[in-house]
Write a protein that holds these residues in place. Structure first.
Motif, PDB file in Angstrom:
ATOM      1  N   ALA A   1      -6.416 -83.778  70.524  1.00  0.00           N
ATOM      2  CA  ALA A   1      -5.519 -83.145  70.194  1.00  0.00           C
ATOM      3  C   ALA A   1      -5.945 -82.073  69.010  1.00  0.00           C
ATOM      4  O   ALA A   1      -5.923 -80.963  68.931  1.00  0.00           O
ATOM      5  CB  ALA A   1      -4.183 -83.464  70.186  1.00  0.00           C
TER       6      ALA A   1
ATOM      7  N   ALA B   1       1.824 -80.553  69.974  1.00  0.00           N
ATOM      8  CA  ALA B   1       0.447 -81.009  70.518  1.00  0.00           C
ATOM      9  C   ALA B   1       0.205 -82.456  69.907  1.00  0.00           C
ATOM     10  O   ALA B   1      -0.270 -83.448  70.822  1.00  0.00           O
ATOM     11  CB  ALA B   1      -0.948 -80.220  69.764  1.00  0.00           C
TER      12      ALA B   1
ATOM     13  N   SER C   1      -0.122 -85.692  72.635  1.00  0.00           N
ATOM     14  CA  SER C   1      -1.263 -86.662  72.616  1.00  0.00           C
ATOM     15  C   SER C   1      -0.587 -87.945  72.718  1.00  0.00           C
ATOM     16  O   SER C   1      -1.208 -88.972  73.074  1.00  0.00           O
ATOM     17  CB  SER C   1      -2.070 -86.322  71.303  1.00  0.00           C
TER      18      SER C   1
END
Lengths: 309, 220
Positions: B50, A205, A209
């Motif tokens: 995120a 993740a 990002s």
């Protein structure tokens, strides 16, 4: 279970209102449930909210709100009955308890608790209607005009959410192909497997990002005013819904100032209908709040009406 | 008429359910407004989003278990590493976004506040006590389980009980005691299991946020 709480486009008018009109309508409905303590007004609001839920084809999923209210009602009833001593019409005297003192149950406390259960159902139903009526993107687009950075964070996060859920399944599959069986092993071993899954998810993740950030920079993020590619049209139906909601709010303020829509529970119950104005004000508020539902019905069943609004 | 308006306002005052919801909404708007004032880079926006998504997604597998959710510890660590504004944004965004999927309700602004404040305070702890170690964060995670629960209780107490008294508030908190305890113990367990690795990874990525621009000037 959660799917019924999510937005599903059923091609209903209430789902295609301008976000400002829709938010004001929902805001007025939610605000009034907190302003009113009069049982008749709260029940009237519940009827309007249920009709609105029916207008977006969401009555089936609404059962969840009912179940949740039943669970919470027990707590509201118990605490109001056992702790509150403001009622004068006591119907049961109980033993004296160390912290709570002498237990008494009054008619006023029962009525207040029952009314608050209706209020809880009203509030939950308004939020359920919000979930079914407004797509998250519509709300975020509206707020991006005033709070671009915050709306962007929310928008990115909303987009990443289903992606990350899929990523969990993908990583689990990759690990199981490599021989990691999440169902086998002792508790400690299984915990370690989930620990590595969590770390992989986190790393993925965060790495994604950074890629997103690069893509944002490539598209000139923060280099000038934010571009807008979609414009929401404010139609006559939005004007009608907005006017109806605001008028309902003004009539509520009038009713509250002149005590037509107020009700007192303690020390003794007030009159449910103190004068005819109680019913007149209630009727006006309900008709004004039902305006979007009536328009929705007309939009669906009358082609001429559909074309005009 | 003015007397009527004044008496109406006085009459509204005891309606703490409406008032408290209004106060929380205004407080959230002020925090978001403050966040808008920061000049933020694309990397920071993407990282906050995120982390908020990870915190939101982590609610899903634990949704059937009452009050056990890794969101709180993720928000606390994010605030501790990235600072108060990012911590607040991660917490409040996680609450809002997860409720887009789990269902919005009157609890949403209070969850946004509870988790946002957890991230914000964790950031301030880092600023005030830079040497705070795992033990300090563990204690913070544990107590936030209770503080979060009491924050959530505040609204239901104000909206559904009348007249308001300390006894009724204590009774409301007593009813949620086991849920709050599960939340607190869950936070400690999650921190103990995932905390050290999470801290290490996040510190590494927070260093990547700082980009130095070097101007190259060619002679001649």
């Amino acid at each position: 279970m959660w799917v019924s709480f999510q937005y599903q486009d059923n091609r209903r008018l209430l789902q295609h209102l301008h976000p400002v009109a829709a938010l004001v309508y929902l805001g007025v409905l939610g605000g009034l449930t907190l302003v009113f303590a009069h049982p008749l007004y709260l029940l009237g609001l519940l009827v309007v909210i249920l009709l609105a839920i029916q207008a977006v084809d969401g009555l089936k999923g609404w059962e969840l709100c009912l179940k949740f209210t039943l669970g919470m009602s027990l707590l509201i009833l118990l605490i109001n009955l056992l702790v509150v001593r403001a009622g004068e019409t006591v119907i049961w005297w109980g033993p004296r308890l160390p912290v709570l003192g002498e237990l008494t149950i009054s008619v006023e406390a029962i009525c207040y608790a029952a009314t608050m259960c209706v209020r809880l159902l009203d509030i939950l139903s308004v939020f359920y209607l919000f979930n079914r009526m407004l797509h998250p993107d519509q709300v975020l687009r509206l707020f991006s005009r005033f709070a671009a950075q915050s709306a962007l964070v929310l928008s990115l996060s909303t987009r990443m959410f289903p992606f990350l859920l899929r990523e969990v399944h993908n990583l689990q599959e990759v690990l199981s192909i490599r021989g990691v069986d999440f169902r086998k092993g002792t508790g400690k071993e299984r915990l370690q497997k989930y620990l590595s899954l969590f770390n992989l998810l986190l790393l993925n993740a965060l790495e994604n990002s950074l890629e997103t950030a690069e893509a944002m920079q490539a598209r000139a993020f923060a280099s000038g005013p934010r571009s807008r590619y979609r414009k929401e049209v404010f139609r006559p139906r939005d004007f009608l819904c907005l006017t109806g909601s605001l008028l309902a709010l003004f009539v509520t303020i009038y009713g509250q100032i002149y005590n037509y829509s107020t009700f007192h529970f303690y020390p003794q119950l007030g009159y449910l209908i103190s004068n005819t104005m109680t019913l007149v004000v209630l009727g006006i508020i309900l008709v004004l709040l039902s305006l979007p539902i009536i328009i929705s019905w007309g939009w669906q069943h009358c082609p001429y009406f559909n074309a005009r609004i | 008429m003015p007397e009527k308006i004044i008496s109406f306002l006085l009459q509204l005052r005891p309606d703490w359910g409406l008032l408290s919801m209004g106060i929380i909404m205004v407080a959230l708007v002020l925090f978001y407004w403050r966040f808008e004032r920061y000049s933020i880079t694309a990397r920071e926006v993407a990282l906050i989003a995120a982390l908020a998504t990870i915190a939101a997604v982590s609610r899903i597998p634990f949704a059937p278990l009452p009050s056990i959710q890794p969101t709180t510890f993720i928000v606390i660590i994010s605030g501790f590493v990235l600072g108060p504004p990012a911590g607040f944004m991660v917490g409040s965004t996680a609450a809002l976004v997860s409720n887009f999927f789990l269902g919005q309700g009157p609890w949403t602004p209070w969850q946004m506040w509870g988790w946002g404040l957890a991230g914000l305070l964790a950031g301030f702890i880092k600023i005030t006590f830079p040497n705070t170690g795992s033990r300090g964060l563990l204690i913070f995670c544990f107590f936030w389980g209770y503080i979060f629960g009491w924050t959530m209780n505040l609204w239901s107490w104000m909206a559904f009980f009348h007249p308001l008294s300390w006894t009724s508030f204590i009774a409301t908190c007593a009813a949620s005691f086991w849920f709050d305890t599960l939340h607190a113990v869950g936070n400690v367990a999650f921190y103990w299991l995932f905390g050290p690795t999470f801290l290490k990874i996040l510190r590494r990525y927070s260093r990547k946020l700082r980009v130095r621009q070097i101007l190259w000037v060619e002679e001649g």
